[in-house]
Structure formats: structure tokens, C-alpha cells
Enzyme design. Structure first.
Site, PDB file in Angstrom:
ATOM      1  N   SER A  21       0.829  -1.210   0.000  1.00 30.44           N
ATOM      2  CA  SER A  21       0.000   0.000   0.000  1.00 30.44           C
ATOM      3  C   SER A  21       0.863   1.260   0.000  1.00 30.44           C
ATOM      4  O   SER A  21       1.890   1.325   0.672  1.00 30.44           O
ATOM      5  CB  SER A  21      -0.884  -0.019   1.243  1.00 30.44           C
ATOM      6  OG  SER A  21      -1.708   1.113   1.261  1.00 30.44           O
ATOM      7  N   LYS A  45      -4.011   1.859  -2.098  1.00 30.41           N
ATOM      8  CA  LYS A  45      -3.666   3.055  -1.330  1.00 30.41           C
ATOM      9  C   LYS A  45      -4.495   3.176  -0.048  1.00 30.41           C
ATOM     10  O   LYS A  45      -5.726   3.042  -0.082  1.00 30.41           O
ATOM     11  CB  LYS A  45      -3.894   4.282  -2.227  1.00 30.41           C
ATOM     12  CG  LYS A  45      -3.670   5.623  -1.552  1.00 30.41           C
ATOM     13  CD  LYS A  45      -2.219   5.867  -1.189  1.00 30.41           C
ATOM     14  CE  LYS A  45      -2.054   7.127  -0.352  1.00 30.41           C
ATOM     15  NZ  LYS A  45      -0.747   7.164   0.332  1.00 30.41           N
ATOM     16  N   ASN A 100      -6.407  -1.514   2.012  1.00 32.52           N
ATOM     17  CA  ASN A 100      -5.658  -1.010   3.159  1.00 32.52           C
ATOM     18  C   ASN A 100      -6.448   0.126   3.799  1.00 32.52           C
ATOM     19  O   ASN A 100      -6.844   1.064   3.115  1.00 32.52           O
ATOM     20  CB  ASN A 100      -4.274  -0.536   2.702  1.00 32.52           C
ATOM     21  CG  ASN A 100      -3.401  -0.078   3.857  1.00 32.52           C
ATOM     22  OD1 ASN A 100      -3.633   0.983   4.425  1.00 32.52           O
ATOM     23  ND2 ASN A 100      -2.420  -0.881   4.212  1.00 32.52           N
ATOM     24  N   ASN A 128      -4.117  -0.643   8.825  1.00 32.34           N
ATOM     25  CA  ASN A 128      -2.906   0.090   9.176  1.00 32.34           C
ATOM     26  C   ASN A 128      -3.117   0.729  10.543  1.00 32.34           C
ATOM     27  O   ASN A 128      -3.847   1.712  10.657  1.00 32.34           O
ATOM     28  CB  ASN A 128      -2.643   1.146   8.104  1.00 32.34           C
ATOM     29  CG  ASN A 128      -1.528   2.094   8.480  1.00 32.34           C
ATOM     30  OD1 ASN A 128      -0.810   1.873   9.450  1.00 32.34           O
ATOM     31  ND2 ASN A 128      -1.383   3.161   7.722  1.00 32.34           N
ATOM     32  N   CYS A 131      -1.497   4.809  12.575  1.00 33.57           N
ATOM     33  CA  CYS A 131      -1.950   6.205  12.627  1.00 33.57           C
ATOM     34  C   CYS A 131      -2.170   6.660  14.065  1.00 33.57           C
ATOM     35  O   CYS A 131      -2.460   5.861  14.949  1.00 33.57           O
ATOM     36  CB  CYS A 131      -3.278   6.388  11.903  1.00 33.57           C
ATOM     37  SG  CYS A 131      -3.630   5.158  10.708  1.00 33.57           S
ATOM     38  N   ILE A 192       6.787  -5.002   8.024  1.00 31.11           N
ATOM     39  CA  ILE A 192       6.680  -3.830   8.877  1.00 31.11           C
ATOM     40  C   ILE A 192       6.209  -2.608   8.081  1.00 31.11           C
ATOM     41  O   ILE A 192       6.494  -2.493   6.898  1.00 31.11           O
ATOM     42  CB  ILE A 192       8.042  -3.466   9.545  1.00 31.11           C
ATOM     43  CG1 ILE A 192       9.139  -3.211   8.512  1.00 31.11           C
ATOM     44  CG2 ILE A 192       8.461  -4.545  10.522  1.00 31.11           C
ATOM     45  CD1 ILE A 192      10.451  -2.660   9.057  1.00 31.11           C
ATOM     46  N   ASN A 193       5.513  -1.709   8.771  1.00 31.77           N
ATOM     47  CA  ASN A 193       5.283  -0.381   8.235  1.00 31.77           C
ATOM     48  C   ASN A 193       6.639   0.345   8.274  1.00 31.77           C
ATOM     49  O   ASN A 193       7.646  -0.244   8.656  1.00 31.77           O
ATOM     50  CB  ASN A 193       4.220   0.339   9.085  1.00 31.77           C
ATOM     51  CG  ASN A 193       3.467   1.394   8.278  1.00 31.77           C
ATOM     52  OD1 ASN A 193       4.055   2.081   7.453  1.00 31.77           O
ATOM     53  ND2 ASN A 193       2.177   1.515   8.525  1.00 31.77           N
ATOM     54  N   THR A 194       6.676   1.615   7.907  1.00 26.92           N
ATOM     55  CA  THR A 194       7.970   2.304   7.842  1.00 26.92           C
ATOM     56  C   THR A 194       8.524   2.606   9.227  1.00 26.92           C
ATOM     57  O   THR A 194       7.788   2.725  10.204  1.00 26.92           O
ATOM     58  CB  THR A 194       7.842   3.625   7.070  1.00 26.92           C
ATOM     59  OG1 THR A 194       6.820   4.418   7.673  1.00 26.92           O
ATOM     60  CG2 THR A 194       7.492   3.374   5.611  1.00 26.92           C
ATOM     61  N   GLY A 244       9.275  -4.890   3.820  1.00 27.78           N
ATOM     62  CA  GLY A 244      10.300  -3.957   4.302  1.00 27.78           C
ATOM     63  C   GLY A 244      11.559  -4.132   3.477  1.00 27.78           C
ATOM     64  O   GLY A 244      12.345  -5.043   3.721  1.00 27.78           O
TER      65      GLY A 244
END
Lengths: 309, 244
Positions: A21, A45, A100, A128, A131, A192-194, A244
Site C-alpha cells: 500500500s 492506497k 488497506n 494500518n 496512525c 513492517i510499516n515504515t 520492508g
């Protein structure tokens, strides 16, 4: 004949390659370049209840072997996604897609997920949880096992599709968050997310990003991601989607050996729009090289060394 | 958009830190002036977006300013080396709106994309004026090249060391029918404020992908956020809502 197929939460994927995403839009730009039905699926997205403009620019900064972004979840909102993007997507993508979803309150997540859960094209919902929670002092849902579990419980109560929780790596104990989500009913975990990072412009002495900080992605994060996938996959009993810094078929296999059932590819799509197609094309040869006949056989297949304390 | 590998045929300085690179390869995807290419450089993760100065008969001309490590690396590339680019990016200028006397307004390294635009407008029989601005005499480039195409050219320098003293907005002709501007943001905002006619602005921003998927380069317009790389880089004056 190499078998690339895997099963993710009860849905068969022709191969485990999934554009992540935020790096693939709703697929249209890539569909102009190649037939994106070669993908396992893709995660579209990040979508929120309301349309969002996102953060001020600059939102992008370069790093050694990677990049920072502070896009801030720019998206047209869930109603627009359902009315415009999903019907258009049908013209170029015929597989189940991964939705997502982001939110700033439990109610936001539940509202958006309920609408998307009713869409036939959607196979999975990826939550996600990185946030900020507006009702929790702005702290990210994903940094607190209880807050993350709260989102999962609320969403699971009103949806039928598999719920995959995308975890933030910006925590001390990612296993605790993963276990809390599993206990709350999550069908899968993606990570992982960023990683939170920053750059400063030496001439102006200001952060490069207008948001000051942003999320690091690209090959720089691969070893961190791999370690977290390994830890989580060995702790939970639900499938793990690894991501990642993955940029090659070798990276894919490494992620799967660490415990990933499927693998998302993010930043690589931005610098090479053919990255996912090329990885899929390379996989059979790479499997031959490492004597793999069936890709799903290697999931969590790495044998750890004995550790002495 | 296509992914094409070009071969460098020239990489020469025009001023102390502005260089011209010419490359052989397939330029078919560049259909409008004001489009750009996204250049892949060894040792750098992100590509570098560079505006197209000219694209004709399989020769691509890029004029770039060395502003950081990436363009520094580009400046050291030699004839015969290969350069991978994503070509044909962005919307480009709309020449159908020019009227009879289009005005090209370029500032510094914003000048190059106006060169291909001038060629296209002149080919349509338009009476093209170009006002190109620089900081100082030593930074001036492409005055002769614009003149030899057949444009009327005015050069401005901020310090008055060459041409008209001041900025491009200090040398605006009165009879222009439409403008096309490219340059630094303060120049574009001055053009926005000081022109009565309509026109187009080419914008710049740090980009991730250059083809519309990362939404890193969004700008505000009257119809909401637009991607500079994909919906732009060229926007009509009426689309922008700048507070001057």
C-alpha cells in the site's frame, strides 16, 4: 514446474508477490505498463473515512539505500474509492484485491471497513494501525497492544473478510502487539510499516521533510523487517505477510524462510515500476537455484542456531 | 511512460554549475514540451527528475544544475556511458492555447523546457517572445539558442551585470496573448501576480516515483490536491490558488 502458489487466510494466491500500500496507487499507472494480473494481489492506497490532502511538501527525502516519506495518508476517502476506484480497477485487475484501511478513531476504522467489507472485489482488509489515535492523545494505535486489539475487535465484529493487521515497527516489543491482535481475532499480521526517521538539510538547517520526520523504507530497512517477521511468525499461529525493503526474488525467499506466507514489495515499485513483475519472473529460476519445488514449503523454514546465554 | 536506456553523447558545462547532457535513444514518448524524465543514477536510491530541453530524432537534451550529490554524480558521467530513464513523464504545456503572441518566461534552470516549447510554437507559426532571467552575467545560458530558433529574446539579470536589470517580471512585453512560465517559486508567484493574461506554470517538487503512485509531490489546486509529476508539472494559472 515450480509451484509459486501460497494460501493467505483461505484465499489462494498464484504467487506471494504483493505490491504494498502507498507504492502502487489503485494499480492503474502500473496496468499501463504490464498486465498486473500476474501479481498475487496488491494492497491499494491507504483509505480513510474522509478524503485527506495529506501533509505539506516536501514529503520525500532520499537516504542511503532508501527513502523517507511523510505523505500523511493522502487519499480520496472510502466513498470515492467505492464509487470510482473499484469499478475502474475491475477493468484491469480481476483477482481479489487487498484493501488497506487507516483511521483516527475506532469508529473511523469500523465505518470504513464495514463499507469495504461489502465489496466483492476485496479479498482481505489490511488494517494500518500506525496512525495516531485522536482519542488517545495522538499516540499511534500500533504502539499499544490494547489500543491495537481494540481496533481489531471493533472491525472483526462487523466484517466477514479476513482482517490482516499491519504493524508499526516503532515499538519496543512487536511480538506483544502481534499477540494482542491475534487474541482480538486478527486473521493475519503484516509487517513492517515504515521506521520513523529524519534528514536535515545542511544548507538551510531545516529538516528536509515539511513534517520534520517521516517513514523510512527501502533496502535499508530489510534486516530490521526480517528480524521482526521472524519474531512475530514464531510467536503467532496466524499467517504473517512480510515486507520492508524487499527488492528481489532472493529477498522474497529470505522473508518466507523467516516466516512470511506472502511478501509485500513497497519502495522498489517507485524506483523501478517493473520491480514486482521482474521478481515474479525471476522466482522460478531462483527456486531452482535453492532447490525449492514448492514455494509454500519454505515458509518459516529457516533453522535457528542454538543460542547460549 | 517507458523505461529506456540512453547512451550519453555529450555532457558539457554551459556555466559554472549548469550542464548540458545529450543522449541517444528512443524519444518517442516525449510528445509535449514541458515533460520530464526520471534519471537513475548508480549509488542513489531515488531517481532524479530532469526537465526535457529538447527531444528530436532520437536525441534527448537535458540541461541540469549541479545542486547535490546526485546531479554531481551525473556531471561526472562520460560520453558512451549509459543512463536509464523513465521517459515521457508529466503532462507538458498546452500549445493550443497560446494565441498569436505567446510569451515564454524562464528563470535559471527553469529555462531549458521552454526551448522545446519555443520550437513547437514557432512550428505553428506563432510570434514567440522569450524573457529569460538569471542572477548574474556568468549564469546566463541559451540566449543565442533561443534567438537562432527565431524568438525575440530578452535576458534579465538580478544584479544588472547583463541585459535588463531585474527579474523577468521587470521585462514583460505588453502585447503577449498567453504565457508559459518555468522557474523558481518566487519568480512564478511574481508572474502570477503581475500578469493580466492567462498562462501556464511548470511546478517543481521533491518526487518519489515521478509517475503518480507515491503522491509525494502533491500541490493544492482549485479542484483539490494534484500530483505535480502526473497531473502536472504544468498547471494553468486558473487552477492555482496562490495567496500573493
Amino acid at each position: 514446474m515450480a509451484d509459486l502458489s501460497v494460501e493467505l487466510c483461505g484465499i489462494k494466491l498464484d504467487n506471494p508477490v504483493i505490491p504494498a500500500s502507498g507504492t502502487f496507487g489503485f494499480g492503474a499507472e502500473f496496468a499501463e505498463l504490464y498486465d498486473i494480473n500476474v501479481l498475487g494481489t496488491f494492497s491499494f492506497k491507504g483509505t480513510t473515512r474522509q478524503p485527506r490532502f495529506g501533509n505539506p511538501t516536501p514529503r520525500i527525502a532520499e537516504c542511503p539505500a532508501g527513502m523517507l516519506n511523510s505523505v500523511g495518508l493522502q487519499n480520496p476517502g472510502v466513498e470515492h474509492v467505492i464509487a470510482e476506484e473499484l469499478p475502474r480497477m475491475k477493468t484491469y485487475f480481476c483477482k481479489p484485491v487487498m484493501a488497506n484501511v487507516s483511521g483516527f478513531s475506532v469508529e473511523d476504522y469500523a465505518y470504513t471497513c464495514a463499507l469495504l467489507d461489502a465489496q466483492d472485489q476485496i479479498g482481505w482488509i489490511e488494517l494500518n494501525v500506525s496512525c495516531p489515535n485522536v482519542h488517545g492523545g495522538g499516540m499511534s494505535f500500533g504502539t499499544d497492544p490494547e489500543a491495537a486489539a481494540g481496533v481489531v475487535r471493533a472491525v472483526k465484529a462487523i466484517t466477514k473478510k479476513p482482517i490482516i493487521v499491519k504493524l508499526s515497527p516503532n515499538v519496543t516489543d512487536i511480538v506483544a502487539v502481534a499477540l494482542a491482535c491475534e487474541k482480538a481475532g486478527a486473521d493475519g499480521i503484516s509487517l513492517i510499516n515504515t521506521l520513523l526517521g529524519m534528514r536535515i538539510d545542511l544548507k538551510t538547517r531545516r529538516p528536509v521533510l515539511a513534517n520534520n520526520t517521516g517513514g523510512l523504507s527501502g533496502p535499508a530497512v530489510f534486516p530490521v523487517a526480517l528480524r521482526m517477521v521472524w519474531q512475530v511468525a514464531h510467536a503467532v499461529d496466524i499467517p504473517v505477510v512480510g515486507m520492508g525493503g524487499v527488492s528481489s526474488a532472493d529477498d522474497m525467499i529470505e522473508m518466507m524462510l523467516a516466516g512470511a506466507t506472502a511478501v509485500e514489495v513497497g519502495a522498489a515499485n517507485l524506483v523501478d515500476p517493473y520491480a514486482c513483475r521482474d521478481i515474479i519472473n525471476e522466482l522460478p529460476e531462483t527456486m531452482r537455484k535453492y532447490k525449492i519445488e514448492k514455494l509454500s514449503d519454505i515458509i518459516k523454514g529457516a533453522n535457528s542456531w542454538e543460542k547460549t546465554l | 511512460m517507458r523505461d529506456i536506456t540512453f547512451e550519453i553523447s555529450e555532457n558539457v558545462p554551459l556555466t559554472a554549475n549548469v550542464r548540458r547532457m545529450r543522449l541517444y535513444g528512443d524519444t518517442a514518448d516525449i510528445t509535449r514540451a514541458g515533460q520530464f524524465v526520471n534519471v537513475r543514477l548508480d549509488g542513489f536510491y531515488l531517481r532524479r527528475p530532469i526537465s526535457v530541453c529538447d527531444a528530436e530524432n532520437g536525441v534527448l537534451t537535458l540541461i541540469y544544475k549541479c545542486v547535490g550529490a546526485g546531479t554531481e554524480r551525473m556531471s561526472r558521467m562520460r560520453t558512451g556511458e549509459r543512463l536509464n530513464v523513465l521517459t515521457g513523464l508529466g503532462n507538458g504545456y498546452d500549445i493550443s492555447l497560446s494565441g498569436r503572441r505567446p510569451l515564454l518566461l524562464g528563470g535559471g534552470v527553469g529555462v531549458p523546457p521552454l526551448y522545446l516549447l519555443a520550437k513547437k510554437l514557432l512550428a505553428e507559426g506563432k510570434d514567440v517572445s522569450a524573457v529569460i532571467g538569471f542572477n548574474t552575467a556568468a549564469e546566463v545560458f541559451y540566449e543565442k539558442e533561443f534567438a537562432s530558433l527565431g524568438c525575440s529574446v530578452t535576458v534579465t539579470t538580478a544584479d544588472g551585470s547583463y541585459g535588463t536589470k531585474g527579474f523577468v517580471t521587470d521585462a514583460l512585453p505588453e502585447d503577449a496573448t498567453y504565457f508559459y512560465a518555468c522557474g523558481p517559486m518566487p519568480m512564478l508567484k511574481a508572474v502570477y501576480a503581475k500578469t493580466d493574461i492567462s498562462g501556464e506554470f511548470s511546478l517543481e517538487e521533491r518526487m518519489g516515483c515521478g509517475f503518480g503512485v507515491c503522491v509525494g509531490c502533491t500541490c493544492k489546486t482549485v479542484t483539490g490536491g494534484k500530483r505535480i509529476c502526473k497531473d502536472g508539472p504544468v498547471f494553468k494559472k486558473e487552477e492555482l490558488e496562490w495567496q500573493i
